[in-house]
Design an enzyme around this catalytic site. Structure first.
Site, PDB file in Angstrom:
ATOM      1  N   CYS A   3       8.705   4.923   3.802  1.00  0.00           N
ATOM      2  CA  CYS A   3       9.848   5.180   3.428  1.00  0.00           C
ATOM      3  C   CYS A   3      10.639   6.518   4.029  1.00  0.00           C
ATOM      4  O   CYS A   3       9.839   7.604   4.366  1.00  0.00           O
ATOM      5  CB  CYS A   3       9.780   5.559   2.021  1.00  0.00           C
ATOM      6  SG  CYS A   3      11.535   6.271   1.186  1.00  0.00           S
TER       7      CYS A   3
ATOM      8  N   GLY B 170      11.114  -6.166  10.383  1.00  0.00           N
ATOM      9  CA  GLY B 170      11.973  -5.635  11.140  1.00  0.00           C
ATOM     10  C   GLY B 170      12.814  -6.475  11.834  1.00  0.00           C
ATOM     11  O   GLY B 170      12.442  -7.453  12.904  1.00  0.00           O
TER      12      GLY B 170
ATOM     13  N   GLY C 295      14.054  -7.850   4.973  1.00  0.00           N
ATOM     14  CA  GLY C 295      14.643  -6.556   4.245  1.00  0.00           C
ATOM     15  C   GLY C 295      16.213  -6.843   4.126  1.00  0.00           C
ATOM     16  O   GLY C 295      16.765  -7.630   3.264  1.00  0.00           O
TER      17      GLY C 295
HETATM   18  C1  LIG Z   1      18.073  -1.128   0.311  1.00  0.00           C
HETATM   19  C2  LIG Z   1      16.883  -0.885   0.895  1.00  0.00           C
HETATM   20  C3  LIG Z   1      15.738  -0.754  -0.178  1.00  0.00           C
HETATM   21  C4  LIG Z   1      14.410  -0.585   0.542  1.00  0.00           C
HETATM   22  N1  LIG Z   1      13.352  -0.180  -0.474  1.00  0.00           N
HETATM   23  C5  LIG Z   1      12.123  -0.169   0.112  1.00  0.00           C
HETATM   24  C6  LIG Z   1      11.076  -0.058  -0.822  1.00  0.00           C
HETATM   25  O1  LIG Z   1      11.252   0.313  -2.188  1.00  0.00           O
HETATM   26  N2  LIG Z   1       9.856  -0.282  -0.640  1.00  0.00           N
HETATM   27  C7  LIG Z   1       9.374  -0.522   0.925  1.00  0.00           C
HETATM   28  O2  LIG Z   1       8.376  -0.695   1.206  1.00  0.00           O
HETATM   29  N3  LIG Z   1      10.619  -0.651   1.773  1.00  0.00           N
HETATM   30  C8  LIG Z   1      11.755  -0.710   1.302  1.00  0.00           C
HETATM   31  N4  LIG Z   1      12.911  -0.967   2.115  1.00  0.00           N
HETATM   32  C9  LIG Z   1      12.573  -1.482   3.594  1.00  0.00           C
HETATM   33  C10 LIG Z   1      12.167  -2.738   3.839  1.00  0.00           C
HETATM   34  O3  LIG Z   1      11.204  -3.174   3.332  1.00  0.00           O
HETATM   35  C11 LIG Z   1      11.926  -2.955   5.258  1.00  0.00           C
HETATM   36  O4  LIG Z   1      10.755  -2.582   5.806  1.00  0.00           O
HETATM   37  C12 LIG Z   1      13.243  -2.671   6.271  1.00  0.00           C
HETATM   38  O5  LIG Z   1      14.601  -2.636   5.653  1.00  0.00           O
HETATM   39  C13 LIG Z   1      12.879  -3.161   7.477  1.00  0.00           C
HETATM   40  O6  LIG Z   1      13.205  -4.651   7.700  1.00  0.00           O
HETATM   41  P1  LIG Z   1      14.725  -5.329   7.933  1.00  0.00           P
HETATM   42  O7  LIG Z   1      14.829  -5.026   9.318  1.00  0.00           O
HETATM   43  O8  LIG Z   1      14.262  -6.785   7.653  1.00  0.00           O
HETATM   44  O9  LIG Z   1      15.642  -4.839   7.130  1.00  0.00           O
HETATM   45  C14 LIG Z   1      14.177  -1.122   1.799  1.00  0.00           C
HETATM   46  C15 LIG Z   1      15.086  -1.213   2.404  1.00  0.00           C
HETATM   47  C16 LIG Z   1      16.617  -1.191   2.102  1.00  0.00           C
HETATM   48  C17 LIG Z   1      17.660  -1.716   3.045  1.00  0.00           C
END
Ligand SMILES: Cc1cc2nc3c(=O)[nH]c(=O)nc-3n(C[C@H](O)[C@H](O)[C@H](O)COP(=O)(O)O)c2cc1C
Length: 231
Positions: free
Chosen positions: A4, A105, A128
């Site tokens: 985070c 990612g 995500g």
């Molecule tokens: C709105 C939002 C909320 C998220 N909340 C969490 C969370 O509560 N816990 C967590 O481990 N990652 C959280 N993430 C991160 C995602 O799990 C992920 O690691 C990150 O977005 C990268 O993946 P992506 O490129 O597919 O978006 C959050 C991401 C977004 C955009």
């Protein structure tokens, strides 16, 4: 969750700040594993910044301390949610440990999911941002990985059925007040790309009751169907 990036979290040494304190990260993993009977997985980023990449080392630590798996969000804390995810490190982590490795990612399509799995050898993927307003993406990815064929996006009508279901579940889960506020975000993601979305979003953000939201959604829905039928 050692990934985070939010300032109020890292300020107190939590979340991605643990990437700068691996002994503490190790102790947390060890103690959590010792305290529960379910599998423990650890999610983290590459490192604090590009000069301090620790993901391969932290993956080894997680394995040594008894974690069952790791999820690597292949960005640094410094990158936040921007810039390209560096999948090479997912591959490196996969080579370093024998526990489950989930790659995360920039997976935003069935093809990207397949590419992540092929390029890194990871055991699973996490999605995500691309799933915001597009929860059917998970089904499309699973279908593609299993069958090699692509499922179409839902029709506008199906999307609105889903929005209605999401709204009801959100209200059940979060209560009316918080549920409505949370739904504003989801609606703006769902509506992206639909005709007149920006205007509708502004209107939705002024609504304070479920009834008024449902009414506005119904009106919009029927106007969109008319446009769709004329096309
Ligand atoms: C709105 C939002 C909320 C998220 N909340 C969490 C969370 O509560 N816990 C967590 O481990 N990652 C959280 N993430 C991160 C995602 O799990 C992920 O690691 C990150 O977005 C990268 O993946 P992506 O490129 O597919 O978006 C959050 C991401 C977004 C955009």
């Amino acid at each position: 969750n050692m990934g985070c990036p939010v300032p109020k979290v890292v300020k107190s040494g939590e979340g991605a700040a643990l990437l700068k304190n691996l002994p503490l990260a190790a102790e947390i993993i060890r103690k959590v594993v010792a305290s529960v009977t379910i599998p423990v997985t650890v999610k983290f980023r590459l490192g604090w910044d590009s000069n301090q990449i620790v993901a391969p080392e932290l993956a080894r630590i997680a394995e040594e301390q008894g974690a069952s798996g790791v999820t690597l969000h292949a960005r640094t804390r410094e990158q936040y949610y921007q810039g390209k995810a560096q999948w090479d490190y997912v591959a490196e982590v996969k080579r370093k440990v024998s526990i489950t490795v989930i790659g995360n990612g920039d997976v935003d399509s069935p093809e990207a999911a397949e590419a992540m799995m092929k390029e890194t050898g990871c055991d699973g993927i996490m999605i995500g941002q691309a799933a915001l307003g597009r929860p059917w993406l998970f089904g499309q990815v699973a279908h593609y990985l299993e069958n090699g064929t692509k499922l179409p996006d839902p029709s506008i009508r199906q999307k609105f059925e889903l929005i209605e279901k999401h709204l009801q579940l959100q209200l059940q889960y979060s209560g009316e007040h918080r549920g409505l506020l949370e739904m504003r975000k989801h609606l703006s993601w769902y509506l992206k790309g639909m005709p007149g979305a920006a205007k509708l979003r502004d209107k939705i953000n002024t609504l304070t009751t479920v009834e008024s939201l449902e009414k506005v959604l119904r009106e919009y829905e029927s106007s969109v169907f008319e446009i769709e039928e004329q096309l």
